[in-house]
Design an enzyme around this catalytic site. Structure first.
Site, mmCIF file in Angstrom:
data_model
loop_
_atom_site.group_PDB
_atom_site.id
_atom_site.type_symbol
_atom_site.label_atom_id
_atom_site.label_comp_id
_atom_site.label_asym_id
_atom_site.label_seq_id
_atom_site.Cartn_x
_atom_site.Cartn_y
_atom_site.Cartn_z
ATOM 1 N N HIS A 47 -128.201 27.982 49.318
ATOM 2 C CA HIS A 47 -127.826 28.657 48.073
ATOM 3 C C HIS A 47 -128.163 27.786 46.862
ATOM 4 C CE1 HIS A 47 -124.344 26.234 49.354
ATOM 5 N NE2 HIS A 47 -124.089 26.069 48.070
ATOM 6 N N ARG A 72 -128.513 18.646 50.133
ATOM 7 C CA ARG A 72 -129.496 19.032 49.136
ATOM 8 C C ARG A 72 -130.868 19.058 49.804
ATOM 9 N NH1 ARG A 72 -128.962 14.841 45.816
ATOM 10 N NH2 ARG A 72 -127.040 15.653 44.973
#
Ligand SMILES: [Zn+2]
Length: 505
Positions: free
Chosen positions: A58, A78
């Site tokens: 996301h 990340r």
């Protein structure tokens, strides 16, 4: 979950993949900076809600203000950073290996409804509060013991009152009502998100009841209800550290089976027969399981990363009955556990009474006949020597030449078997003497009888109540306790153990 509080005209969020991709492609695209091409870009506007399950890739696009509600979790990997650099001028770390292992690479089905809630999952429930100032300008809510309420003001302003307190609020404020704070009122013109946690996310405790042949391990919820339990047979010849390891691993497996995270489990307690040093967490000696100087709390702590407490198992059974069984309405309870031996537990002012030193509340070893029958403890005339199930069976055998179970003994006595009638009368008299002594010392509200004799309590309670009335100090002038049968059976020890160290006990 994300709630879009505000969004620009072409604003969008990245939410999962557009199509299923392989791990190899995922890795390749991260390397080549082409990941965005396969992500699912969702156009959003004010008021939209996206539920983001763990493992979902996301990202937030530009010109969006979101409110995020999430389970307490510190893990975000990340995988793409738009080529940006941090304050030190270097690119931020990416967590590609880890992300590849956990990312869901299949597109998300978006129509999973949480109706009537905005979002509803194992960890939290989110509801929307809307006061438009016309049809509705005031609501009343209630915050139970089961969950706090967290209120995030999305828009507008107003006032909230709870108890004696009133606060004004405006857009962006966050209000927290702690669990059990009761009713509250919100007035004004506003939109808000109200988050509560579900019972499944509420803390659980582990309770362990050690016997001589088996250990019972259970999970207990915040209402002292046993959620699930499992038995483990104990090989008394095995090393204590091996037995303890098996018990701890069974507890961990129960948590996993129930889908309960270890950090949702806030404590464990273990009840062991014998002489226990509670403060040191050590079993000094236990005849039943032949342990001597075993550091139980230390050993369990190697496997369970939570506070662990230990107590005598009879204390645990009494505590269990006091908090969740026959004594749950009472503050002062004494329980006698009558089985192969006689154990006792004393709850005063809602707390287990252990005495200052080690080895207290051994009610079964009060002497009721001076120089009387030999007791398992090596002394003479103890209550246990007369009223344990073992003693009852032996007396009946002496009287009739037959080995009978307690049930048969009491039934035959009721059917006018003179020899057994005398045995049971004597049994009740001796038990009555013990209970009268207990009442004269502690004057509890309730005396609970549990253990192997529980099945015969129907025939015991009447005569014992009469005896209390007749022989307790002060008779009817004093306040006389009730005598009841235990309600929880074998669950009492598990529930009681789980409550050790909860602050109240
Ligand atoms: Zn004794």
């Amino acid at each position: 979950m994300w709630y879009v509080m505000d969004a620009g005209k072409d604003a969008h969020l990245y939410y999962g993949f557009r199509k299923e991709i392989s791990k190899e492609e995922f890795e390749q695209r991260i390397k080549e900076d082409t990941l965005l091409e396969v992500l699912n870009a969702v156009p959003v506007q004010k008021g939209d809600v996206l539920f983001i399950e763990s493992g979902t890739i996301h990202a937030i696009g530009k010109e969006i203000l979101i409110a995020e509600i999430q389970q307490n979790s510190n893990v975000t990997y990340r995988v793409y950073d738009y080529g940006r650099v941090g304050k030190d001028g270097k690119k931020r770390d990416l967590h590609i290996e880890k992300a590849l292992a956990v990312t869901n690479r299949v597109p998300i089905v978006r129509d999973k409804s949480s109706y009537p809630h905005v979002a509803d999952c194992d960890y939290f429930t989110v509801d929307k509060l809307n006061l438009d100032g016309r049809i509705m300008n005031r609501i009343e809510g209630f915050v139970s013991e089961e969950s706090f309420a967290s209120i995030l003001i999305l828009d507008g302003e107003g006032e909230i009152s709870s108890g004696e307190e009133t606060l004004s609020f405006q857009k962006g404020d966050s209000l927290f009502l702690s669990a059990g704070s009761g009713s509250y009122q919100v007035e004004g013109i506003c939109d808000a998100l109200v988050t509560t946690i579900r019972e499944k996310a509420a803390p659980v405790r582990i309770g362990i009841d050690m016997g001589s042949t088996e250990a019972r391990i259970g999970l207990v919820d915040i209402h002292q209800k046993l959620l699930v339990q499992e038995s483990l047979s104990i090989d008394a010849s095995a090393a204590p550290d091996k037995i303890i390891r098996d018990i701890a691993q069974t507890a961990l497996a129960l948590l996993e089976k129930q889908g309960i995270a270890v950090d949702q489990c806030v404590g464990a307690g273990i009840g062991v027969p014998g002489t226990i040093d509670r403060k040191a967490g050590v079993v000094r000696s236990s005849n039943n399981i032949r342990w001597a100087q075993v550091n139980v709390v230390g050993e369990i702590g190697k496997y369970l990363p939570i506070p662990v407490h230990i107590a005598n198992n009879a204390d645990c059974a009494a505590l269990g009955e006091a908090v969740a069984g026959a004594g749950k309405e009472c503050q002062d309870v004494v329980m006698l556990t009558i089985g192969a031996g006689v154990g006792g537990g004393v709850i005063l002012d809602g707390q287990t009474y252990h005495g200052k030193g080690v080895g207290g509340s051994e009610l079964g070893h009060m002497v009721i006949v001076e120089d009387g029958k030999e007791c398992s403890c090596g002394r003479k005339g103890c209550l246990e020597a007369y009223v344990s199930v073992k003693a009852l069976i032996k007396e009946a055998e002496t009287a009739t030449g037959r080995k009978l179970e307690p049930e048969e003994i009491f039934r035959a006595a009721g059917e006018r078997d003179e020899a057994l009638k005398k045995v049971t009368e004597d049994y009740i008299r001796k038990l009555g003497t013990g209970i009268v002594n207990i009442v004269n010392i502690f004057r509890p509200q309730l005396v609970i009888l549990g253990g192997g004799i529980s099945g015969q309590c129907g025939m015991l309670l009447g005569p014992l109540r009469e005896r209390i009335e007749k022989d307790c100090f002060g008779g009817r002038q004093g306040e006389l306790p009730e005598v009841e049968t235990a309600e929880l059976g074998k669950e009492a020890g598990i529930i009681g153990a789980s409550q050790l160290g909860t602050g109240f006990f």
